[in-house]
Design a protein around this motif. Structure first.
Motif, PDB file in Angstrom:
ATOM      1  N   ALA A  59       0.823  -1.199  -0.067  1.00  0.00           N
ATOM      2  CA  ALA A  59      -0.084  -0.083   0.065  1.00  0.00           C
ATOM      3  C   ALA A  59       0.748   1.190   0.232  1.00  0.00           C
ATOM      4  CB  ALA A  59      -0.991  -0.032   1.171  1.00  0.00           C
ATOM      5  N   HIS A  60       2.017   1.132   0.911  1.00  0.00           N
ATOM      6  CA  HIS A  60       2.856   2.219   0.808  1.00  0.00           C
ATOM      7  C   HIS A  60       3.592   2.555  -0.612  1.00  0.00           C
ATOM      8  CE1 HIS A  60       5.779   5.089   2.562  1.00  0.00           C
ATOM      9  NE2 HIS A  60       6.843   4.499   2.212  1.00  0.00           N
ATOM     10  N   LYS A  61       4.067   1.794  -1.255  1.00  0.00           N
ATOM     11  CA  LYS A  61       4.741   1.720  -2.265  1.00  0.00           C
ATOM     12  C   LYS A  61       3.919   1.823  -3.440  1.00  0.00           C
ATOM     13  CE  LYS A  61       8.878  -0.813  -0.756  1.00  0.00           C
ATOM     14  NZ  LYS A  61       9.720  -2.027  -0.945  1.00  0.00           N
ATOM     15  N   VAL A  62       2.739   1.052  -3.622  1.00  0.00           N
ATOM     16  CA  VAL A  62       1.898   1.152  -4.883  1.00  0.00           C
ATOM     17  C   VAL A  62       0.598   1.915  -4.805  1.00  0.00           C
ATOM     18  CG1 VAL A  62       0.641  -0.401  -6.419  1.00  0.00           C
ATOM     19  CG2 VAL A  62       2.968  -1.332  -5.120  1.00  0.00           C
ATOM     20  N   GLN A  63       0.068   2.064  -3.600  1.00  0.00           N
ATOM     21  CA  GLN A  63      -1.391   2.569  -3.437  1.00  0.00           C
ATOM     22  C   GLN A  63      -1.353   4.002  -3.020  1.00  0.00           C
ATOM     23  OE1 GLN A  63      -2.977  -0.554  -1.270  1.00  0.00           O
ATOM     24  NE2 GLN A  63      -3.783  -1.733  -2.937  1.00  0.00           N
ATOM     25  N   GLY A  64      -0.194   4.542  -3.057  1.00  0.00           N
ATOM     26  CA  GLY A  64      -0.141   6.095  -2.345  1.00  0.00           C
ATOM     27  C   GLY A  64       0.072   5.962  -0.977  1.00  0.00           C
TER      28      GLY A  64
END
Length: 187
Positions: A59-64
């Motif tokens: 989530a941190h790397k891909v979903q903002g």
């Protein structure tokens, strides 16, 4: 609906179902305290913790990013419902306090006075999420079966559902406040 348009939710209903079934509130079947395994979890020894870390990292790397990390736990000594946060900076401390204030406005069983917004606990999910994936709002929401200072009434699943819903409405309140601040800043 508004929150579903803004966010992707990752919900883990129970990280320790086997341990809880056998009466182990803090440890799994191997005797491991899962809430002190974050940052050191392996897929073999702590599969549930490893899965949560992976979801947050993606989530941190891909979903903002991770907007809110919220871990629900039962507290054995302090009564009522309150937040323990891991706010390392003045900015995250202010944001955490504002979330707590918004939650208190939304839910009468929440006790703001009992909160500790700088409760760093190495190995806990909230501290791992605050430090590793930059979750500015990173909490354990603690609750006892006893309501606390406001009422002798016992807390029930109905109360906890109301508290969970209030957490989401408080998050939306903060988002709307942030949007308004941006709008006013542009004028």
């Amino acid at each position: 609906q508004e929150l579903l348009q803004r966010y992707v939710f990752h919900v883990v209903p129970v990280m320790n179902p086997d341990g809880v079934e056998l009466g182990n509130q803090r440890t799994d079947l191997l005797g491991q305290n899962l809430n002190r395994s974050f940052g050191n979890a392996t897929v073999k020894q702590h599969p549930a913790v490893f899965a949560v870390q992976t979801a947050c990292t993606v989530a941190h790397k891909v979903q903002g990013g991770v907007r809110l990390y919220l871990d629900f736990k039962a507290h054995s000594q302090k009564k009522g419902a309150f937040l323990l946060g891991d706010a390392a900076t003045d900015a995250s401390q202010a944001a955490s306090r504002l979330f707590g204030y918004a939650l208190g406005r939304r839910c009468g069983i929440f006790e703001y006075e009992q909160c500790n917004f700088a409760d760093r606990a190495v190995g806990s999910g909230k501290s791992w999420a605050a430090r590793t994936v930059g979750a500015e709002l990173s909490f354990t929401l603690e609750s006892n079966y006893c309501r606390g200072h406001h009422s002798p009434e016992l807390l029930t699943p109905r109360h906890w559902r109301l508290l969970g819903g209030a957490c989401l409405r408080a998050l939306l309140d903060l988002d709307l406040l942030r949007s308004e601040e941006r709008r006013v800043g542009k004028e």
